[in-house]
Design a protein around this motif. Structure first.
Motif, PDB file in Angstrom:
ATOM      1  N   ARG A  45       6.372   3.009  -0.720  1.00  0.00           N
ATOM      2  CA  ARG A  45       5.518   1.828  -0.808  1.00  0.00           C
ATOM      3  C   ARG A  45       5.748   0.969   0.428  1.00  0.00           C
ATOM      4  O   ARG A  45       6.884   0.632   0.746  1.00  0.00           O
ATOM      5  CB  ARG A  45       5.836   1.016  -2.064  1.00  0.00           C
ATOM      6  N   ARG A  46       4.658   0.612   1.114  1.00  0.00           N
ATOM      7  CA  ARG A  46       4.745  -0.305   2.245  1.00  0.00           C
ATOM      8  C   ARG A  46       4.401  -1.704   1.755  1.00  0.00           C
ATOM      9  O   ARG A  46       3.333  -1.911   1.162  1.00  0.00           O
ATOM     10  CB  ARG A  46       3.790   0.124   3.357  1.00  0.00           C
TER      11      ARG A  46
ATOM     12  N   VAL B 287       5.139   8.976  -5.819  1.00  0.00           N
ATOM     13  CA  VAL B 287       5.680  10.316  -5.683  1.00  0.00           C
ATOM     14  C   VAL B 287       4.678  11.131  -4.860  1.00  0.00           C
ATOM     15  O   VAL B 287       3.484  11.155  -5.165  1.00  0.00           O
ATOM     16  CB  VAL B 287       5.939  10.983  -7.056  1.00  0.00           C
ATOM     17  N   PRO B 288       5.119  11.780  -3.769  1.00  0.00           N
ATOM     18  CA  PRO B 288       4.206  12.567  -2.946  1.00  0.00           C
ATOM     19  C   PRO B 288       3.564  13.691  -3.750  1.00  0.00           C
ATOM     20  O   PRO B 288       4.195  14.279  -4.637  1.00  0.00           O
ATOM     21  CB  PRO B 288       5.110  13.122  -1.839  1.00  0.00           C
ATOM     22  N   GLN B 289       2.315  14.012  -3.414  1.00  0.00           N
ATOM     23  CA  GLN B 289       1.560  14.987  -4.194  1.00  0.00           C
ATOM     24  C   GLN B 289       2.183  16.373  -4.159  1.00  0.00           C
ATOM     25  O   GLN B 289       2.061  17.157  -5.119  1.00  0.00           O
ATOM     26  CB  GLN B 289       0.119  15.051  -3.702  1.00  0.00           C
ATOM     27  N   GLU B 290       2.903  16.700  -3.074  1.00  0.00           N
ATOM     28  CA  GLU B 290       3.481  18.036  -2.978  1.00  0.00           C
ATOM     29  C   GLU B 290       4.701  18.221  -3.883  1.00  0.00           C
ATOM     30  O   GLU B 290       5.195  19.356  -4.035  1.00  0.00           O
ATOM     31  CB  GLU B 290       3.853  18.363  -1.528  1.00  0.00           C
ATOM     32  N   LEU B 291       5.182  17.134  -4.489  1.00  0.00           N
ATOM     33  CA  LEU B 291       6.354  17.235  -5.362  1.00  0.00           C
ATOM     34  C   LEU B 291       6.000  17.278  -6.843  1.00  0.00           C
ATOM     35  O   LEU B 291       6.892  17.302  -7.688  1.00  0.00           O
ATOM     36  CB  LEU B 291       7.299  16.046  -5.112  1.00  0.00           C
TER      37      LEU B 291
ATOM     38  N   ASN C 114       0.831  -1.209   0.000  1.00  0.00           N
ATOM     39  CA  ASN C 114       0.000   0.000   0.000  1.00  0.00           C
ATOM     40  C   ASN C 114       0.856   1.244   0.000  1.00  0.00           C
ATOM     41  O   ASN C 114       2.069   1.193   0.243  1.00  0.00           O
ATOM     42  CB  ASN C 114      -0.975  -0.007   1.181  1.00  0.00           C
ATOM     43  N   SER C 115       0.215   2.341  -0.264  1.00  0.00           N
ATOM     44  CA  SER C 115       0.910   3.622  -0.360  1.00  0.00           C
ATOM     45  C   SER C 115       1.149   4.214   1.021  1.00  0.00           C
ATOM     46  O   SER C 115       0.261   4.224   1.869  1.00  0.00           O
ATOM     47  CB  SER C 115       0.103   4.608  -1.204  1.00  0.00           C
ATOM     48  N   ALA C 116       2.351   4.712   1.235  1.00  0.00           N
ATOM     49  CA  ALA C 116       2.686   5.378   2.490  1.00  0.00           C
ATOM     50  C   ALA C 116       2.431   6.869   2.418  1.00  0.00           C
ATOM     51  O   ALA C 116       2.634   7.575   3.412  1.00  0.00           O
ATOM     52  CB  ALA C 116       4.155   5.122   2.830  1.00  0.00           C
TER      53      ALA C 116
END
Length: 437
Positions: A157-158, A130-134, A66-68
């Motif tokens: 990714r976890r 990729v984090p949304q803030e980037l 899952n997504s971290a």
């Protein structure tokens, strides 16, 4: 039957008149054994109970990759394709969305991505987020663009089983259950656990001068505070308690109280009556139906302390047995001996795996008088300075009868058996009260 005194003589540093604290602790450890009875309890009732068996995870935690992060999931190959006019940037087309509990079911290409929320299943073949803030999104929110070096391949990714793999031991037997442990077991779908039965501890105070709360004070009498500190300290250890009140300094009354306590409890604690005064009858009685390892320690406060076994019958080995701790009568000495000698024994008997009480270093703000050849536990007030260095100041009078000094203090200043005078500014060991008292 091997007597405690015979065994104790084999312990290094054994001295019947001034037993070092470390030797006393070693003797006690040798003669305690955990309760064997086990019971099943609902998870909500397991807080502060002692696990009787290992808990093995029946599932993977997490159960899926899952997504971290809140961001965008894609294939790591996209980082090396140079798929935009600027080869240092990555541009991906958004083809769907994945929320926690609502996975994305489709497939994606190397130049595509899926909008993901934290905890959402990773879409098939995706391995990087990729984090949304980037990222920068285009005007109609159909694609994103981000620097190729903004995220590493496989980041955020976890993996399934990363926290706990199926078949892995989640909690070991002997653990005292904490709030986080209840949450952990709930995450595994476990609703009941096997725990040791609670230890049963009987306690009473001795002394003709003692009065219970609510009774008038006669000349020379005092209110019994020891039973209340003992109750509170025992309550913290989550044991079942039996308060037998105040027992007068009369052999018949003491004998009846001790036999009754041995018949109904695993451990018997008394305060007072273990020194060498004319009215201290406990020592005489324990020669009849008890077995005592030691009566005195090289410790301040708390020199007069008895440890042994008693039976509910007329002689040793007859009737029901119980471990016996005869604590001093002075209020501070009761608390010091409980934490340094009794506490670990009760945890071991409860089936727990106790850890040593944490000790940290501090600079003494004043000189401290100390005699070599005994361990001292002085009360102190500890604080950290702006650099994070601990400093400690003794709380004035260190008399074992000044209970207010325990309320004023926030730590013990631990002065070892072989230590002497402490100079101002010298480093000492301290044991913080936080989480203990």
């Amino acid at each position: 039957m091997t007597t405690l005194i015979e065994f104790s003589r084999c312990i290094a540093q054994y001295d019947p008149h001034a037993l070092p604290v470390s030797a006393a602790q070693a003797i006690v450890r040798q003669w305690v054994s955990p309760v064997t009875a086990v019971e099943r309890v609902p998870l909500r009732d397991a807080l502060d109970r002692v696990l009787a068996t290992d808990i093995v995870s029946p599932i993977n935690v997490p159960s899926h990759d899952n997504s971290a992060m809140d961001g965008y999931a894609f294939k790591r190959a996209a980082l090396a394709t140079g798929n935009s006019a600027d080869e240092s940037a990555v541009q991906l087309t958004i083809v769907g969305k994945a929320l926690a509990g609502h996975p994305f079911e489709g497939g994606i290409g190397v130049n595509q991505c899926v909008r993901v929320m934290t905890g959402a299943c990773m879409p098939a073949d995706c391995d990087t987020v990729v984090p949304q803030e980037l990222v920068e999104r285009n005007a109609d929110a159909t694609s994103i663009r981000f620097a190729a070096n903004a995220v590493a391949a496989g980041a955020n990714r976890r993996l399934a089983g990363e926290d706990l793999a199926r078949g892995q031991v989640a909690l070991r037997a002997g653990r005292i259950m904490r709030a986080s442990d209840l949450g952990l077991l709930a995450s595994l779908g476990i609703g009941e656990v096997s725990v040791r039965r609670r230890l049963r501890v009987a306690f009473f105070s001795t002394g003709d001068e003692l009065r219970s709360l609510g009774e008038p004070l006669d000349p020379g009498s005092v209110y019994d505070s020891n039973r209340y500190t003992l109750f509170a300290m025992l309550r913290r250890l989550n044991v079942d308690t039996l308060d037998l009140g105040v027992v007068r300094d009369e052999p018949a009354a003491l004998e009846a109280a001790l036999r009754s306590a041995a018949a109904s409890a695993d451990v018997v604690l008394t305060s007072g009556g273990v020194s060498v005064g004319e009215a201290d009858f406990t020592r005489q009685l324990l020669r009849t139906f008890g077995d005592v390892a030691f009566w005195s320690m090289a410790m301040r406060p708390g020199r007069p302390l008895a440890f042994g076994r008693i039976w509910s019958g007329e002689r040793p080995g007859v009737g029901l047995p119980a471990l016996f701790f005869g604590l001093p009568g002075n209020p501070v000495a009761v608390m010091v001996t409980f934490y340094q000698i009794v506490r670990e024994a009760l945890l071991l008997m409860s089936g727990a795996t106790p850890q040593p009480l944490p000790v940290i270093h501090a600079k003494s703000r004043q000189a401290i008088r100390k005699r070599v050849g005994r361990t001292e536990f002085q009360r102190g007030v500890a604080e950290q300075d702006e650099q994070g260095i601990w400093h400690v100041t003794p709380t004035g009078s260190q008399s074992s009868g000044v209970l207010s000094s325990m309320s004023e203090a926030n730590c013990f200043i631990v002065l070892g058996h072989d230590e002497g005078e402490i100079a101002e500014g010298e480093r000492v060991d301290i044991m913080l009260f936080d989480g203990l008292i």
